[in-house]
Design an enzyme around this catalytic site. Structure first.
Site, PDB file in Angstrom:
ATOM      1  CG  ASN A   7     -13.576  16.742  53.229  1.00 54.65           C
ATOM      2  OD1 ASN A   7     -13.356  17.265  52.150  1.00 54.65           O
ATOM      3  ND2 ASN A   7     -13.058  17.191  54.355  1.00 54.65           N
ATOM      4  CG  ASP A   9     -12.262  20.078  51.704  1.00 48.90           C
ATOM      5  OD1 ASP A   9     -13.347  20.665  51.588  1.00 48.90           O
ATOM      6  OD2 ASP A   9     -11.659  19.932  52.781  1.00 48.90           O
ATOM      7  NE  ARG A  18      -4.680  21.470  33.594  1.00 46.93           N
ATOM      8  CZ  ARG A  18      -4.851  20.766  32.482  1.00 46.93           C
ATOM      9  NH1 ARG A  18      -5.801  21.063  31.642  1.00 46.93           N
ATOM     10  NH2 ARG A  18      -4.061  19.742  32.221  1.00 46.93           N
ATOM     11  CG  HIS A  50      -9.234  22.550  49.283  1.00 45.80           C
ATOM     12  ND1 HIS A  50     -10.011  23.155  50.243  1.00 45.80           N
ATOM     13  CD2 HIS A  50      -8.378  21.731  49.954  1.00 45.80           C
ATOM     14  CE1 HIS A  50      -9.645  22.703  51.433  1.00 45.80           C
ATOM     15  NE2 HIS A  50      -8.651  21.862  51.305  1.00 45.80           N
ATOM     16  CD  GLU A  70     -12.170  19.788  58.025  1.00 45.89           C
ATOM     17  OE1 GLU A  70     -10.963  19.959  57.865  1.00 45.89           O
ATOM     18  OE2 GLU A  70     -12.801  18.854  57.520  1.00 45.89           O
ATOM     19  CB  THR A 100      -4.250  16.721  54.370  1.00 44.37           C
ATOM     20  OG1 THR A 100      -5.579  16.663  54.895  1.00 44.37           O
ATOM     21  CG2 THR A 100      -3.429  15.593  54.961  1.00 44.37           C
ATOM     22  CG  HIS A 197      -7.318  13.189  58.700  1.00 44.60           C
ATOM     23  ND1 HIS A 197      -6.210  12.668  58.107  1.00 44.60           N
ATOM     24  CD2 HIS A 197      -7.376  14.483  58.315  1.00 44.60           C
ATOM     25  CE1 HIS A 197      -5.611  13.613  57.404  1.00 44.60           C
ATOM     26  NE2 HIS A 197      -6.304  14.722  57.497  1.00 44.60           N
ATOM     27  CG  HIS A 220      -7.540  11.238  49.597  1.00 45.97           C
ATOM     28  ND1 HIS A 220      -6.926  10.035  49.335  1.00 45.97           N
ATOM     29  CD2 HIS A 220      -7.017  12.116  48.724  1.00 45.97           C
ATOM     30  CE1 HIS A 220      -6.065  10.191  48.359  1.00 45.97           C
ATOM     31  NE2 HIS A 220      -6.094  11.448  47.966  1.00 45.97           N
TER      32      HIS A 220
HETATM   33  N1  PXP Z   1     -11.927  15.304  59.330  1.00 48.19           N
HETATM   34  C1  PXP Z   1     -11.134  16.390  59.337  1.00 48.19           C
HETATM   35  C2  PXP Z   1     -11.158  17.267  60.536  1.00 48.19           C
HETATM   36  C3  PXP Z   1     -10.313  16.721  58.239  1.00 48.19           C
HETATM   37  O1  PXP Z   1      -9.507  17.796  58.280  1.00 48.19           O
HETATM   38  C4  PXP Z   1     -10.371  15.899  57.107  1.00 48.19           C
HETATM   39  C5  PXP Z   1      -9.563  16.258  55.886  1.00 48.19           C
HETATM   40  O2  PXP Z   1      -9.982  17.473  55.373  1.00 48.19           O
HETATM   41  C6  PXP Z   1     -11.218  14.787  57.128  1.00 48.19           C
HETATM   42  C7  PXP Z   1     -11.976  14.494  58.258  1.00 48.19           C
HETATM   43  C8  PXP Z   1     -11.310  13.846  55.962  1.00 48.19           C
HETATM   44  O3  PXP Z   1     -10.073  13.230  55.794  1.00 48.19           O
HETATM   45  P1  PXP Z   1      -9.789  12.336  54.506  1.00 48.19           P
HETATM   46  O4  PXP Z   1      -9.868  13.240  53.322  1.00 48.19           O
HETATM   47  O5  PXP Z   1      -8.440  11.793  54.761  1.00 48.19           O
HETATM   48  O6  PXP Z   1     -10.868  11.300  54.471  1.00 48.19           O
END
Ligand code: PXP
Length: 247
Positions: A7, A9, A18, A50, A70, A100, A197, A220
């Site tokens: 991910n 984002d 910025r 983002h 997503e 989040t 997540h 993350h």
């Molecule tokens: N899966 C989903 C559905 C999410 O919303 C997110 C965060 O955007 C993630 C996975 C990834 O989570 P993390 O950034 O905590 O690894």
């Protein structure tokens, strides 16, 4: 071995701090793929905090592997996703105040609406995934809506681990059991079992080892590690841990 979808984002979050042009999440996607990512995941939020629409158009042109889009079940974003045609649309709940995604989608509370959304994605050859808590009624509802994939929310497991700092703590084991049971129900219902997540280098092992888990969506911790090690290396190390756990 479970596939790793990265991910990106969090790279866009840094750029938006910025409101400039760097770091570029599209470049991050390329680096993640070069590090071995099996897919690229991103969230286009209604508030565009983002990722921006243009990022996603550029990802579509540049990324070689599957794109996982997503989104909340909002008509304008659903239409945009249908135009982009990712491999998978991942439906999540969205609240403006949240930092989040918090908690899974209440599929059971909106079966009629989500059935239409899933059907629209199917018309555009896009698989639909529901991001849900590990609850039987949500899994049953996801099947009733026609979802082909469920992603179990691993946040409560990650929080338990962050609290106790031990994978063998009873609270962590309880959350892991919950995810494992949810995974079995998803597989029994004929859907694909994904998870994500809050997963990181210390807690990913037991999740990657769950029978039948197909994809892990992780952002993350990989982007955070990349600040010190570079993104390719951060992805490689996460893949190594996933591989080790599943062998
Ligand atoms: N899966 C989903 C559905 C999410 O919303 C997110 C965060 O955007 C993630 C996975 C990834 O989570 P993390 O950034 O905590 O690894």
């Amino acid at each position: 071995m479970a596939r790793l979808c990265v991910n990106i984002d969090h790279v866009a979050t840094l750029r938006q701090a910025r409101r400039g042009t760097e770091p570029d999440p599209v470049w991050a996607a390329v680096q993640a793929e070069l590090g071995g990512a099996d897919g690229i995941t991103f969230h286009l939020r209604e508030d565009r905090r983002h990722m921006q629409d243009r990022d996603i158009e550029r990802l579509r042109e540049v990324v070689q592997g599957p794109l996982n889009f997503e989104l909340a079940a909002v008509d304008s974003i659903i239409d945009f996703a249908c135009r982009i045609r990712p491999a998978m649309a991942m439906l999540v709940p969205e609240r403006r105040e949240e930092v989040t995604t918090e908690g899974g989608l209440d599929v059971a509370g909106q079966v009629a609406r989500l059935r239409n959304v899933v059907a629209k994605f199917a018309d555009h050859a896009i698989r639909a995934s529901a991001f849900i808590d590990a609850e039987a009624r949500q899994i049953d509802a996801a099947r009733a809506c026609g979802f082909s994939v469920c992603e179990i929310h691993t946040g409560p497991y990650a929080i338990a681990h962050n609290t106790h700092h031990r994978l063998d703590h009873p609270d962590v084991a309880r959350e892991l059991d919950r995810i494992a049971s949810g995974g079995r129900l998803i597989l029994d219902a004929g859907m694909q079992f994904n998870a994500g997540h809050g997963l990181n280098y210390r807690n990913v092992g037991p999740i990657a080892a769950l029978p039948g888990v197909t994809e892990l969506h992780i952002g993350h911790s990989i982007i955070s590690r990349a600040v010190f090690d570079g993104l390719r290396e951060a992805v490689r190390e996460m893949k190594r841990l996933i591989g080790e756990a599943s062998s």
